[in-house]
Structure formats: C-alpha cells, structure tokens
Design a protein around this motif. Structure first.
Motif, short mmCIF file in Angstrom:
data_model
loop_
_atom_site.label_atom_id
_atom_site.label_comp_id
_atom_site.label_asym_id
_atom_site.label_seq_id
_atom_site.Cartn_x
_atom_site.Cartn_y
_atom_site.Cartn_z
N ASP A 309 0.78 -1.24 0.00
CA ASP A 309 0.00 0.00 0.00
C ASP A 309 0.82 1.29 0.00
O ASP A 309 0.76 2.09 0.94
N PHE A 310 1.56 1.44 -1.07
CA PHE A 310 2.27 2.70 -1.33
C PHE A 310 1.82 3.24 -2.69
O PHE A 310 1.27 2.49 -3.51
N THR A 311 2.09 4.52 -2.90
CA THR A 311 1.80 5.12 -4.20
C THR A 311 3.08 5.77 -4.71
O THR A 311 3.80 6.42 -3.94
N VAL A 312 3.36 5.56 -5.99
CA VAL A 312 4.54 6.19 -6.60
C VAL A 312 4.05 7.26 -7.57
O VAL A 312 3.24 6.97 -8.46
N VAL A 313 4.52 8.47 -7.37
CA VAL A 313 4.23 9.54 -8.34
C VAL A 313 5.53 9.83 -9.07
O VAL A 313 6.50 10.30 -8.46
N ALA A 314 5.57 9.49 -10.36
CA ALA A 314 6.80 9.68 -11.14
C ALA A 314 6.67 10.97 -11.96
O ALA A 314 5.72 11.15 -12.71
N LEU A 315 7.62 11.85 -11.76
CA LEU A 315 7.60 13.15 -12.44
C LEU A 315 8.68 13.18 -13.51
O LEU A 315 9.85 12.86 -13.22
N MET A 355 5.19 7.38 -1.56
CA MET A 355 4.51 7.75 -0.32
C MET A 355 3.60 6.61 0.13
O MET A 355 3.10 5.86 -0.72
N SER A 356 3.35 6.51 1.42
CA SER A 356 2.43 5.45 1.86
C SER A 356 1.00 5.94 1.65
O SER A 356 0.71 7.13 1.83
N ASN A 357 0.13 5.02 1.28
CA ASN A 357 -1.28 5.39 1.07
C ASN A 357 -1.86 5.97 2.35
O ASN A 357 -2.70 6.86 2.32
N GLN A 358 -1.34 5.46 3.47
CA GLN A 358 -1.86 5.93 4.75
C GLN A 358 -1.61 7.43 4.92
O GLN A 358 -2.49 8.17 5.34
N SER A 359 -0.40 7.87 4.55
CA SER A 359 -0.14 9.30 4.78
C SER A 359 -0.81 10.17 3.72
O SER A 359 -1.08 11.34 3.96
N ILE A 360 -1.12 9.60 2.56
CA ILE A 360 -1.82 10.38 1.52
C ILE A 360 -3.30 10.54 1.89
O ILE A 360 -3.90 11.59 1.66
N GLY A 361 -3.87 9.50 2.48
CA GLY A 361 -5.31 9.53 2.79
C GLY A 361 -6.10 9.65 1.50
O GLY A 361 -5.77 9.02 0.51
N ASP A 362 -7.11 10.54 1.50
CA ASP A 362 -7.90 10.67 0.27
C ASP A 362 -7.50 11.92 -0.53
O ASP A 362 -8.29 12.49 -1.26
N ARG A 363 -6.25 12.35 -0.36
CA ARG A 363 -5.84 13.61 -0.99
C ARG A 363 -4.96 13.43 -2.21
O ARG A 363 -4.28 14.36 -2.63
N LEU A 364 -4.93 12.23 -2.77
CA LEU A 364 -4.01 11.96 -3.88
C LEU A 364 -4.20 12.96 -5.04
O LEU A 364 -3.23 13.52 -5.55
N ASP A 365 -5.46 13.18 -5.43
CA ASP A 365 -5.72 14.09 -6.57
C ASP A 365 -5.19 15.49 -6.28
O ASP A 365 -4.53 16.11 -7.12
N GLU A 366 -5.45 15.95 -5.09
CA GLU A 366 -4.98 17.30 -4.71
C GLU A 366 -3.46 17.38 -4.75
O GLU A 366 -2.89 18.36 -5.24
N ILE A 367 -2.82 16.34 -4.25
CA ILE A 367 -1.35 16.36 -4.19
C ILE A 367 -0.77 16.33 -5.60
O ILE A 367 0.15 17.08 -5.93
N VAL A 368 -1.35 15.49 -6.45
CA VAL A 368 -0.87 15.41 -7.83
C VAL A 368 -1.09 16.76 -8.53
O VAL A 368 -0.22 17.25 -9.26
N THR A 373 0.96 21.94 -10.82
CA THR A 373 1.03 23.40 -10.94
C THR A 373 2.36 23.95 -10.44
O THR A 373 2.90 24.89 -11.01
N ARG A 374 2.92 23.36 -9.41
CA ARG A 374 4.13 23.97 -8.83
C ARG A 374 5.41 23.50 -9.48
O ARG A 374 6.44 24.15 -9.36
N LEU A 375 5.37 22.35 -10.16
CA LEU A 375 6.62 21.83 -10.76
C LEU A 375 6.60 21.87 -12.28
O LEU A 375 7.64 21.76 -12.91
N GLN A 376 5.41 22.01 -12.83
CA GLN A 376 5.27 22.07 -14.29
C GLN A 376 6.03 20.94 -14.99
O GLN A 376 6.80 21.19 -15.91
N PRO A 377 5.81 19.71 -14.59
CA PRO A 377 6.53 18.61 -15.25
C PRO A 377 5.93 18.34 -16.64
O PRO A 377 4.79 18.75 -16.91
N ASP A 378 6.70 17.66 -17.51
CA ASP A 378 6.16 17.31 -18.83
C ASP A 378 5.11 16.22 -18.69
O ASP A 378 4.15 16.19 -19.44
N SER A 379 5.33 15.32 -17.75
CA SER A 379 4.30 14.32 -17.51
C SER A 379 4.38 13.79 -16.08
O SER A 379 5.44 13.90 -15.42
#
Ligand code: ASP
Length: 453
Positions: A309-315, A355-368, A373-379
């Motif tokens: 139960d982890f989530t990987v956000v690859a920038l 990040m662990s899903n536990q620390s993200i809670g239900d805020r994944l969309d907001e965090i992504v 907006t703050r990092l302006q990645p290509d993907s």
C-alpha cells in the motif's frame, strides 16, 4: 574495582533481561522465567511486560486495562472488569505460592480510576503490578519506573534525566526489577511509551547500567529471514547489525519495538533476542557492527521485509537535472500536505516520490495537482497499490552480481518491478512491485538467495 587478593580487575558483568507478555502470562510461564534468571547470576536487572495472552483467544492485561478505564472515563461501573484483571494476577500469585496480596494496590487503582487518572496510568498498571509480583518471586528489589524513567513536557522521552537518575539508582543495587512500558511526566503523572514499549525500557536500563548484554526474551527464537506466513520455514537470523535491523523493522519485520534499538546502540550494548519457551536456542544477536561469519553456507542476504500500500508519483521533465530547486519544490508540496515520503529515487530527468497510502489519505488528486502546478513537469505517472520489498544484508555491498540475481529472480517469477532504490549504504535494495505480487516476489527473492545457494 580491584579484588583484594589478586589485585586483578574484577569485571562486574551485568545482563539486563526483558520478558514479554507471553513469557509472563501465567504462573507456569513465570516459573520458566525464574529458571532462566536463576541460571545466570549476571542476569541482574529484570524488565517485565504485563501478562499477555495465555492462548490465542485470551486478552492481554494491557488491553483489559484500557477497556476497563474506558468505562471509568464514561462514569460507568468498572468493578467487574477490574476484578477480572485482579484475578489474572491472583492466579499467578497463587500458582507461584507467593506470600503477596495486591488488595491495597487495587484499592488505589480503583480510586485513581474514579479520579480519571488517564488511560496511560491505567495501562501502566499492567507492568507495575507484574513488576511487584516478579520482585517478590525473585527476591529482588522493586523500582517503580515512574521514579526513574522520565518524559518531557511535550511527551518526548527525556533521555538525559532518565540516564542520570536511573544509572545512579542502579549503581548501588545488586538486583532489581524495573517494570517496562511507562515513566512519569514532569508533573508526576504517568505516561507510557507506544504499544510494545517495554522493549524500550529494557534498552534504557541496559544503557543506564552499562550492561554487557540486553537479553530480550519473547516467544520466538529471534528473527527469521522472512515472514513465515509468506515463506515456508524461513531460516533464523543468527546475527544482525543495528543498521540492518533498522532497515528490516522499518519495512515491517516486527519482534522488537523500533525505538528499542537506539538506547542500546548508543551504549554499544548488544541485544540478544531469546525464546522463553526454548531457552537453549541461541536466538538472534543484534550488534553494533556486522559480524562477518564468512562461512560457506551463509546467505549473502540477512533478511527480506516489506509492506503493501504505497503510491509512486513519477515526475518527468526534460532537462530537469539542470533545473535548480526541483526537489525542493517537491518537498514543499509534501510539507504543505504533511505527507512523509518513503523514497525519492531519481534519474536524469525523472524523480519518483514514493509515499504510503496511509499518509496520503484521500488527498491523492490534490497532491498530484499541486505537483502539476508547482513543478510544471512534462508528464506525471501515478502508480497506485505498490508494495515495497527491502532485501537487506551487509554482505551484499562487497559481492558483485547481487542485484542481477535479485532482478533475475523477480523476472523469472514474472514479477513486474515498478521502482528500484538502492540505499546509499549498499546494504539494501528496495523494489516496488504491484501489491498483488507482494508474496510471490518475497518468495522469489528468498529462494534465489537462500534456498538455491
Ligand atoms: N504491555 C504493553 C503492550 O501490550 C507494553 C509491552 O508489552 O511491551 O503494549
């Protein structure tokens, strides 16, 4: 100290022995503990837990105390559950044929429950009362942990004050029992460590008396190389360094409380995990430095642990490597959302945030969105439901081909690797796999390094 006749240095070897709840769950278990302590006169300071479960359906006294106090807190009648707790202790006292009554103690506890002394106070009585019984049984001095283990105003453990007071107190003593799990706040009220915290008390006592060994007696013969629910009959770990253990316990291997390592490590006291029900087993030795056993059949790895139960956000961002402050902005987002990252593996133009899903809670969309907006990645790629598996071992760092072997094993088992991170100490390779492959991956790694050597 010098010995009068021979003027040789007389070394006083002290072992601190901590016994877990299952080792003290009944009079029979107490008797085993008594034999263990009496078998070695160096076992001078004893740290007991509260009585644990006598069988799988039983309830730990600590849990009974929490439940009982919840009634008191709600102004409900708590006499019957408190009597049940007293019965647990009385059956130990009677089984050991001790000349001891806890009548007065239970009167005080009843009054304090009525006065709402707090759930920490309530829970701490489990070890406090067991300590009184243990001291009586062994003929050792009893030290109330509230007098020697201290917390700061905000609740952090006060290591300096504790060390000062406790070492002075123990210095003059031949033998003593110090109950685990609790201490006192600056105002004298009781505070406990987190659950399983008697391990921490044992470690603190070992540091305070400069012990030669901290024996932690439980119901297993030490650490296994992998979770026995996943790997059939995994091998025992004979010796492990503090650092390796830290990596394994962080990733989910339990037996010893995580915070128990630090005090012993500071004082360079080795920790020996032992089995009360099989005292002849040597158990697992935890030492400051890795012990190099160079035996032929010794596995290259020390152990495998992991959790789901982890989530990987690859920038991804072109030319990210030459852009200043990219990682700082990642950390800024995490800070704002109060999320811990577990790993931050990076490539030339990529950074993955694990990040662990536990620390993200239900805020994944907001965090992504915030990353966007703050990092302006290509993907941005989001991989959910990832399990992390750490393969740990100091011997890995100087043997070539270890990672090749690991990845081949996972490839052969058709496990898709979603992320790789090798700790800079080189004694740790972490892979991220799909949650559904978690068990299969652990078995594949274990078989590659241990069974098929
Ligand atoms: N009795 C406490 C608990 O159950 C502390 C311990 O056993 O270490 O968590």
């Amino acid at each position: 100290q010098t010995c009068g006749n021979c003027r040789r240095l007389e070394v006083h070897v002290i072992k601190v022995v901590k016994f877990g709840g299952s080792s003290l769950a009944s009079a029979e278990q107490f008797a085993k503990v008594g034999n263990i302590i009496r078998a070695d006169k160096e076992r001078k300071f004893v740290v007991p837990s509260a009585p644990g479960k006598r069988n799988s359906k039983d309830t730990k006294v600590t849990d009974m105390l929490y439940a009982c106090y919840a009634l008191a807190e709600a102004d409900e009648d708590f006499r019957v559950p408190l009597m049940k707790i007293k019965d647990r202790y009385d059956s130990i006292i009677n089984g050991l044929k001790l000349n001891l009554s806890l009548e007065e103690e239970f009167k005080i506890i009843t009054e304090n429950f009525k006065a709402k002394a707090g759930s920490d106070y309530a829970a701490s009585r489990g070890e406090y009362l067991n300590g009184i019984i243990m001291a009586n049984y062994l003929g050792y001095e009893f030290i109330d942990a509230a007098e020697v283990i201290f917390f700061e105003e905000e609740g952090a453990f006060d290591a300096d004050k504790t060390h000062k007071v406790l070492s002075k107190r123990l210095e003059k003593m031949e033998n003593a029992v110090v109950p685990g799990f609790y201490g006192s706040n600056p105002d004298g009220s009781i505070r406990t460590f987190s659950r399983g915290g008697s391990d921490i008390t044992g470690s603190i006592v070992a540091k305070a008396c400069n012990a030669s060994m901290y024996e932690n007696w439980t119901d297993v013969s030490g650490f296994l190389m992998a979770d026995p629910r996943i790997v059939k009959k995994p091998k025992q770990i004979a010796s492990i360094s503090y650092k390796e253990l830290r990596e394994l316990s962080y990733m989910g291997a339990s037996v010893l409380h995580e915070d128990a390592i630090y005090p012993a490590r500071m004082a360079n006291v080795p920790i020996n995990i032992r089995n009360t029900n099989a005292p002849e087993d040597p158990g697992t030795m935890i030492t400051a430095e890795a012990v190099h056993l160079e035996s032929e059949d010794e596995p290259i790895i020390t152990g495998i642990a992991g959790s789901k139960d982890f989530t990987v956000v690859a920038l991804y961002k072109n030319m990210m490597s030459s852009e200043r402050g990219f990682v700082r902005r990642i950390l800024g987002v995490l800070d704002d959302y109060n999320v811990n990252f577990e790993h931050l593996p990076s490539g030339i133009d990529t950074v993955s945030v694990v990040m662990s899903n536990q620390s993200i809670g239900d805020r994944l969309d907001e965090i992504v969105d915030a990353f966007r907006t703050r990092l302006q990645p290509d993907s941005i790629d989001v991989i959910e439901d990832v399990a992390l598996i750490a393969t740990v071992g100091h011997r890995m760092s100087y043997r070539p081909g270890v990672s090749a072997k690991l990845f081949t094993a996972l490839g052969d088992a058709e496990v898709n690797i979603r992320m790789i991170d090798q700790g800079s100490s080189e004694m740790n390779i972490i892979v991220g796999v799909d949650n559904k492959d978690f068990q299969k991956a652990i078995r594949a790694i274990y078989n590659a390094f241990v069974e098929e050597e």
